[in-house]
Motif scaffolding. Structure first.
Motif, PDB file in Angstrom:
ATOM      1  N   GLY A  24      -3.177 -17.331 -19.165  1.00 45.56           N
ATOM      2  CA  GLY A  24      -2.714 -16.942 -17.839  1.00 45.56           C
ATOM      3  C   GLY A  24      -3.495 -17.610 -16.717  1.00 45.56           C
ATOM      4  O   GLY A  24      -3.448 -17.157 -15.569  1.00 45.56           O
ATOM      5  N   GLN A  25      -4.164 -18.685 -17.012  1.00 44.22           N
ATOM      6  CA  GLN A  25      -4.970 -19.404 -16.007  1.00 44.22           C
ATOM      7  C   GLN A  25      -4.339 -20.745 -15.677  1.00 44.22           C
ATOM      8  O   GLN A  25      -3.680 -21.357 -16.519  1.00 44.22           O
ATOM      9  N   ARG A  26      -4.574 -21.190 -14.433  1.00 40.46           N
ATOM     10  CA  ARG A  26      -4.035 -22.493 -14.005  1.00 40.46           C
ATOM     11  C   ARG A  26      -4.687 -23.612 -14.822  1.00 40.46           C
ATOM     12  O   ARG A  26      -5.800 -23.477 -15.317  1.00 40.46           O
ATOM     13  N   GLN A  27      -3.988 -24.721 -14.904  1.00 49.53           N
ATOM     14  CA  GLN A  27      -4.450 -25.860 -15.682  1.00 49.53           C
ATOM     15  C   GLN A  27      -4.375 -27.138 -14.836  1.00 49.53           C
ATOM     16  O   GLN A  27      -3.418 -27.351 -14.090  1.00 49.53           O
ATOM     17  N   VAL A  28      -5.437 -27.960 -14.940  1.00 50.34           N
ATOM     18  CA  VAL A  28      -5.437 -29.302 -14.352  1.00 50.34           C
ATOM     19  C   VAL A  28      -5.737 -30.272 -15.491  1.00 50.34           C
ATOM     20  O   VAL A  28      -6.820 -30.227 -16.081  1.00 50.34           O
ATOM     21  N   THR A  29      -4.797 -31.120 -15.802  1.00 51.90           N
ATOM     22  CA  THR A  29      -4.927 -31.951 -16.992  1.00 51.90           C
ATOM     23  C   THR A  29      -5.592 -33.284 -16.679  1.00 51.90           C
ATOM     24  O   THR A  29      -5.646 -33.728 -15.522  1.00 51.90           O
ATOM     25  N   ASP A  30      -6.095 -33.911 -17.718  1.00 51.69           N
ATOM     26  CA  ASP A  30      -6.487 -35.316 -17.619  1.00 51.69           C
ATOM     27  C   ASP A  30      -5.215 -36.151 -17.479  1.00 51.69           C
ATOM     28  O   ASP A  30      -4.098 -35.650 -17.659  1.00 51.69           O
ATOM     29  N   SER A  31      -5.376 -37.407 -17.146  1.00 49.75           N
ATOM     30  CA  SER A  31      -4.205 -38.272 -17.040  1.00 49.75           C
ATOM     31  C   SER A  31      -3.597 -38.482 -18.420  1.00 49.75           C
ATOM     32  O   SER A  31      -4.293 -38.562 -19.427  1.00 49.75           O
ATOM     33  N   PHE A  80      -0.856 -41.281 -10.703  1.00 48.73           N
ATOM     34  CA  PHE A  80      -2.085 -41.918 -11.194  1.00 48.73           C
ATOM     35  C   PHE A  80      -2.577 -42.972 -10.195  1.00 48.73           C
ATOM     36  O   PHE A  80      -3.775 -43.068  -9.905  1.00 48.73           O
ATOM     37  N   ASP A  81      -1.627 -43.755  -9.644  1.00 48.30           N
ATOM     38  CA  ASP A  81      -2.007 -44.820  -8.702  1.00 48.30           C
ATOM     39  C   ASP A  81      -2.653 -44.258  -7.439  1.00 48.30           C
ATOM     40  O   ASP A  81      -3.458 -44.932  -6.788  1.00 48.30           O
ATOM     41  N   GLU A  82      -2.287 -43.041  -7.075  1.00 44.35           N
ATOM     42  CA  GLU A  82      -2.872 -42.422  -5.884  1.00 44.35           C
ATOM     43  C   GLU A  82      -4.368 -42.198  -6.075  1.00 44.35           C
ATOM     44  O   GLU A  82      -5.171 -42.467  -5.165  1.00 44.35           O
ATOM     45  N   ILE A  83      -4.764 -41.727  -7.242  1.00 48.07           N
ATOM     46  CA  ILE A  83      -6.183 -41.499  -7.532  1.00 48.07           C
ATOM     47  C   ILE A  83      -6.922 -42.828  -7.612  1.00 48.07           C
ATOM     48  O   ILE A  83      -8.049 -42.967  -7.123  1.00 48.07           O
ATOM     49  N   VAL A  84      -6.262 -43.831  -8.202  1.00 47.88           N
ATOM     50  CA  VAL A  84      -6.871 -45.164  -8.280  1.00 47.88           C
ATOM     51  C   VAL A  84      -7.145 -45.709  -6.880  1.00 47.88           C
ATOM     52  O   VAL A  84      -8.213 -46.267  -6.601  1.00 47.88           O
ATOM     53  N   GLN A  85      -6.185 -45.534  -5.983  1.00 50.85           N
ATOM     54  CA  GLN A  85      -6.341 -46.030  -4.620  1.00 50.85           C
ATOM     55  C   GLN A  85      -7.518 -45.339  -3.908  1.00 50.85           C
ATOM     56  O   GLN A  85      -8.275 -45.975  -3.178  1.00 50.85           O
ATOM     57  N   ILE A  86      -7.670 -44.036  -4.127  1.00 51.40           N
ATOM     58  CA  ILE A  86      -8.794 -43.306  -3.522  1.00 51.40           C
ATOM     59  C   ILE A  86     -10.122 -43.872  -4.008  1.00 51.40           C
ATOM     60  O   ILE A  86     -11.050 -44.102  -3.229  1.00 51.40           O
ATOM     61  N   LEU A  87     -10.214 -44.128  -5.310  1.00 47.80           N
ATOM     62  CA  LEU A  87     -11.453 -44.678  -5.867  1.00 47.80           C
ATOM     63  C   LEU A  87     -11.740 -46.061  -5.291  1.00 47.80           C
ATOM     64  O   LEU A  87     -12.887 -46.368  -4.913  1.00 47.80           O
TER      65      LEU A  87
END
Length: 517
Positions: free
Chosen positions: A140-147, A182-189
């Motif tokens: 019952g907990q939220r999940q944030v996955t790896d790519s 995925f590209d959004e996170i790459v751009q931030i990095l």
């Protein structure tokens, strides 16, 4: 210093500046070494600040993106419509599809209690095989996955944020999830690291590389790559423990022969870690132009100093040359005199003691006077009056013609003797400026009244008759005076005193005149 022969007549002394130049070059090299060492220390400090700045920027932006997705989905999950079993799934999907582009998500989807995901215009598909959905429905907990690869092509990488739908009885009736590009996170990095020429790596929950601005391959365990580096002050195992414990920190390492500093931090609401590294070479080469500019300034300053030093030494060598000439003259008098019993040993003692005085009158030579007078002007009490006297014998030619040159010498000696009395009394210096010209600087006169009193007395003493060899030698002098004013140079005082002397000569001689500014 060496003596250079000149056609057999006497000699000329000169100074070799090669040792001075050599030491100046050594000094310049040392200055460059210290500047470069300072640049290296500055670079090391900047490495830490740049790595932390890149990490702070990347961590803040990615955390904000993930946290924003979580907050949005949890806000939507609180709406009754998404828990209402009577509302058709397709209606819920359309509402989410309208929001997805606005918030910049790849997709926003609805999952029912059977873990079936719905999309507009397609049959429902089961997500029961997804580990994160199993965890969500079981905990019952939220999940944030790896790519991971998803989508119709099965190749597009994305990150998924999922929250449960819980009814008023606490039962899980489904879930909402969104996919972050995925590209959004790459751009931030890339943007965060590129600002300070750093390298950034995003690690997943298992320590695998999810995204990197370096040549690290996707999915490779980062610890395997770090084992090829030489870590300073830590080990790869200790570092792995700190990352698993979600600690924030940094470490130094040697990578491909270059010193590096790496800062790391956990991304909020995830099990991801960000590592930002900065290499010494990148930072040092950025400040090389500034260091070279400072080095050029230092070398230029050394050259200027060398030129001033050369000029000063050459000036002092003039005094040394005069001393050598005096000693040579003394040698001639002592060793070439046909009657050594008549040698003036008092003069010998004077010449050997300072060697810079006029051999006839006992006052210092012109060059020595200029050096001493400048020093006395600088060190004199500013409250006292300082004056320069230009004294000229009015009748030396007449004395030489009537009394012979011996009489002229006696007259010059008398003038020198009188002036030296005033030199001692009023803290001054007297020099022979020319054949029958003397210059005298007095630096401890109380006021202008005392100056005039001194001049009145001096002019009387310089108007006299000196008995010698049965005859009286008449002496008469004229005096020009310049009074020191703040900021005036010695050469200017001599010029003004000479002008005042000229005024006396044009108006009867045998008196004094003070130059008026």
């Amino acid at each position: 210093m060496k003596r250079k022969k000149n056609n057999g007549k006497g000699g000329q002394w000169e100074v070799s500046f090669f040792p001075i130049i050599r030491y100046n070059v050594i000094f310049c090299v040392l200055v460059m070494v210290f500047i470069m060492a300072g640049g290296a220390i500055l670079s090391a400090g900047r490495m830490k600040s740049d790595a932390k700045a890149a990490l702070s920027s990347a961590q803040a932006q990615i955390s904000q993106r993930v946290t924003g997705a979580v907050d949005l989905l949890e806000a939507l999950a609180s709406f009754p419509d998404f828990n209402d079993s009577e509302t058709e799934p397709i209606v819920k999907v359309k509402r989410l599809d309208q929001m997805s582009p606005y918030f910049g998500f790849m997709m926003m989807c609805y999952v029912d209690e059977d873990i079936l995901v719905y999309s507009d215009g397609a049959e429902p598909a089961s997500l029961a095989s997804r580990d994160y959905m199993q965890r969500l429905f079981s905990t019952g907990q939220r999940q944030v996955t790896d790519s991971f690869a998803a989508g119709a092509d099965g190749e597009t990488l994305n990150y998924t944020v999922a929250v449960p739908l819980i009814d008023k009885d606490g039962n899980i009736t489904g879930a909402l999830f969104s996919a972050i590009y995925f590209d959004e996170i790459v751009q931030i990095l890339e943007e965060s690291a590129g600002k300070v020429n750093a390298n950034a790596t995003l690690l997943g929950s298992q320590g695998q590389v999810m995204s990197a601005t370096t040549d690290l391959s996707y999915g490779d365990p980062v610890m395997e790559a770090l084992r090829d580096d030489k870590l300073l002050g830590t080990t790869s195992d200790k570092l792995e423990e700190k990352l698993l414990a979600a600690q924030t920190g940094g470490y130094w390492s040697i990578h491909d022969g270059d010193l590096c500093y790496t800062a790391y931090q956990r991304v909020d609401n995830t099990n991801w870690d960000i590592l930002c590294s900065v290499s010494f070479g990148d930072v040092f080469f950025q400040i090389i132009p500034s260091l070279l500019f400072v080095v050029c300034l230092a070398v230029f300053a050394c050259i200027i100093l060398l030129l001033f030093l050369k000029r000063y030494i050459e000036k002092q060598m003039q005094v040394v040359i005069m001393l050598v000439q005096s000693m040579e003259e003394l040698e001639k008098r002592v060793y070439q005199n046909e009657r050594p019993e008549n040698v003036d040993f008092n003069e010998i003692l004077r010449l050997t003691s300072d060697g810079l005085s006029d051999s006839l009158t006992g006052v210092v030579t012109r060059t020595v006077f200029l050096n001493k007078a400048e020093a006395q002007l600088k060190n004199a009490d500013p409250k006292l009056v300082k004056a320069l006297f230009f004294v000229d014998m009015d009748n030396l030619k007449y004395i030489n013609d009537t009394c012979g040159h011996d009489g002229g010498d006696i007259a010059l000696k008398s003038v020198g003797y009188i002036l030296r009395e005033y030199e001692k009394k009023y803290d001054g210096v007297v020099g022979r400026y020319g054949g029958d010209e003397f210059v005298m600087l007095l630096t401890s006169l109380d006021d202008e009244k005392e100056l005039r009193d001194v001049l009145d007395g001096l002019i009387l003493r310089l108007q006299s008759k000196i008995p010698s060899g049965g005859q009286n030698i008449p002496v008469q002098c004229s005096i020009g005076v310049s009074v020191y004013q703040p900021g005036i140079e010695l050469e200017r005082m001599i010029f003004e005193a000479d002008e005042a002397l000229y005024h006396v000569k044009q108006n009867g001689k045998g008196y004094y005149h003070i130059h008026q500014n």
